[in-house]
Design an enzyme around this catalytic site. Structure first.
Site, mmCIF file in Angstrom:
data_model
loop_
_atom_site.group_PDB
_atom_site.id
_atom_site.type_symbol
_atom_site.label_atom_id
_atom_site.label_comp_id
_atom_site.label_asym_id
_atom_site.label_seq_id
_atom_site.Cartn_x
_atom_site.Cartn_y
_atom_site.Cartn_z
ATOM 1 C CG HIS A 31 -2.081 30.629 -1.605
ATOM 2 N ND1 HIS A 31 -0.990 30.226 -0.855
ATOM 3 C CD2 HIS A 31 -2.159 29.765 -2.638
ATOM 4 C CE1 HIS A 31 -0.435 29.176 -1.424
ATOM 5 N NE2 HIS A 31 -1.117 28.880 -2.517
ATOM 6 N N PRO A 32 -5.581 34.101 -2.499
ATOM 7 C CG PRO A 32 -6.940 34.925 -4.218
ATOM 8 C CD PRO A 32 -5.718 34.100 -3.967
#
Length: 543
Positions: free
Chosen positions: A481-482
């Site tokens: 989930h960057p």
């Protein structure tokens, strides 16, 4: 469309909009902009088309997320917060981007996540502002609700697999004190229940299948695959086009209105930096002419750090680890998927789970997210464990730790340096330790305590807070989930304004997860769809 050859083999074509990246945001945005038949749009995608059985099968993400033919396998630099390890950071490198290889979970996050964005200067991005865009995205097959959409391109489905172990875990969570939650995408995320997935019939529904492929039937939308964008072209302070390489040929496309970067939280800041938009010291160090000194390009990197707990189940328990090795049960799973569009082959990265509060929360807003699977594995792509395993993963909803993405050279084909900086604040460490204690308490509730015989990860020898934290540092992983590396805001240091326009130049926007000021509390894909949907509305209104 007229094409003009230029010296050096480059070819010029002009479009109204050029979108860099065909992932969740790029595919959604392109489809919406293409609704205007007078708009000429080019999408440039570094990967190939989204063909192949495993890209379509829901549970196929186990095979694709670490497959280098459809995923760019980035790695972080050595991080003391995770015991000196280098975190894997795979990102989709295929039409549909990470929505073509992710775990299919569709959850927006807490309503207050978006109110926080608005308070931090992302004016117009509060929950009341974005709800209509969330509704426009989806066709949800559950009960009608003021919170849900029923006419959007993306199909969202309640999970279609019943598992006795997952049911027992839900009962244990209730015994622990967590309430039932029938829809995490309604007004409340606290509690436990079943997750929702992006499913179209028996197949994955990605940004490509829901938005892009139908739109590509229109003559005003063009896609170029295996096209690596190498930089932006400027005419004064206006972005005039892009350079890219396709099949070994250096090409150039001109734009009359805007270039829109939708390459994601890793590649978008990298492309800005190699094009001269970024921290002055960094650009000078790499012999790049400074177009805009924008110190936060690549800063503010956020991710959810996941800790998996695994227990070995009692003999006779229905773990998928043992079921998939039984040929009769495996055939039954295949038939259930083929005939009924149900069963284990339709699941995503979590079957049930929910959100909970630790003592470090504010008492009303969950700070831990839980995901449960009746199986165990070291990581996607690896064989399931030989023993009957059961996994409960959790992550901190609102991490304070911040990392960065910075170029290591002026060459766009070189992977950037990704500094993850996990567990770099006391609150992050404390919350993750409490999360493991919470998970253990649920395992020990009457409804589940007799269903397992030993704790495999982290292990019963891990007892004190110090031991738990060390186990988390050594065993945790990314949840892919960057976000946040091109922060949206109303201050001069923000990379983009609340209209997603890049500061310091004209004709350039960023539309992807990199604009999030703060990471959402749960999976980020649904919010990325929303960002693109809202961006399309803003762009149309500005024409």
């Amino acid at each position: 469309m007229a094409m003009q050859a230029k010296p050096g083999g480059s070819i010029i074509a002009e479009y109204d909009y050029i979108i860099v990246g065909s992932g969740t945001a790029g595919s959604t945005l392109a489809a919406r902009l293409a609704e205007d038949e007078n708009c000429r749009i080019l999408i440039l995608e570094a990967g190939g088309m989204d063909r192949g059985f495993w890209l379509r099968l829901p549970v196929g993400y186990f095979r694709t997320i670490y497959n280098s033919t459809v995923s760019h396998l980035y790695k972080g630099v050595a991080d003391e917060g995770i015991a000196g390890r280098k975190m894997d950071i795979p990102r989709g490198r295929v039409v549909g981007g990470s929505s073509s290889i992710n775990g299919l979970i569709f959850i927006r996050g807490q309503n207050l996540d978006f109110d926080d964005w608005d308070k931090q200067g992302a004016t117009g991005w509060g929950y009341k502002d974005v709800l209509s865009h969330f509704r426009n995205i989806e066709s949800y097959d559950g009960p009608p609700s003021q919170f849900r959409g029923s006419h959007g391109p993306l199909r969202v489905s309640d999970i279609r697999n019943e598992n006795a172990l997952c049911g027992a875990w839900l009962e244990a969570a209730r015994e622990f004190g967590l309430p039932d939650n029938d829809d995490f995408n309604s007004g409340e995320t606290l509690g436990v229940g079943k997750y929702q997935l992006t499913l179209r019939g028996r197949w994955r529904d990605s940004a490509a299948t829901a938005f892009l492929h139908p739109a590509l039937k229109k003559p005003n939308l063009t896609i170029a695959t295996n096209a690596l964008v190498t930089g932006l072209e400027f005419n004064g302070d206006k972005v005039a086009g892009v350079h890219y390489v396709q099949n070994g040929q250096v090409l150039k496309a001109a734009v009359s209105s805007e270039v829109i970067l939708s390459a994601g939280a890793i590649q978008t800041p990298q492309l800005l930096q190699v094009s001269g938009i970024g921290p002055e010291n960094l650009l000078n160090a790499n012999n790049i002419s400074v177009k805009v000194n924008s110190p936060e390009v690549g800063a503010n990197l956020q991710d959810h750090l996941q800790m998996r707990t695994i227990v070995e189940l009692s003999e006779g328990a229905h773990s998928l680890n043992t079921q998939v090795r039984n040929p009769f049960k495996a055939v039954g799973m295949g038939l259930d998927w083929l005939i009924n569009a149900r069963g284990p082959l339709t699941v995503g990265a979590g079957q049930v789970g929910g959100a909970a509060l630790t003592k470090f929360s504010d008492g009303t807003r969950p700070d831990i997210q839980l995901f449960v699977m009746p199986l165990s594995v070291d990581k996607p792509g690896k064989p399931l464990h030989r023993f009957p395993g059961f996994t409960v993963s959790y992550w901190q909803c609102h991490p304070e730790s911040r990392g960065s993405v910075t170029i290591r050279s002026s060459k766009p084909e070189d992977d950037p340096l990704i500094q993850t900086n996990y567990l770099s604040t006391q609150r992050d460490c404390q919350t993750m330790v409490e999360g493991l204690k919470l998970v253990r308490e649920i395992y020990r509730q009457p409804a589940f305590k007799d269903r397992w015989i030993r704790e495999v990860i982290p292990g019963t020898d891990v007892k004190s807070d110090e031991e738990i934290l060390e186990a988390i540092r050594r065993n945790s992983s990314t949840v892919f989930h960057p976000v946040g590396t091109c922060r949206m805001g109303n201050d001069e240091r923000s990379v983009v304004d609340s209209q997603l326009r890049v500061r310091g130049v004209s004709g350039l926007r960023v539309v992807d997860a990199s604009v999030m000021p703060n990471i959402t509390s749960a999976n980020t894909n649904a919010a990325t769809f929303m960002i693109a949907e809202k961006a399309a509305s803003m762009i149309r209104e500005s024409q």
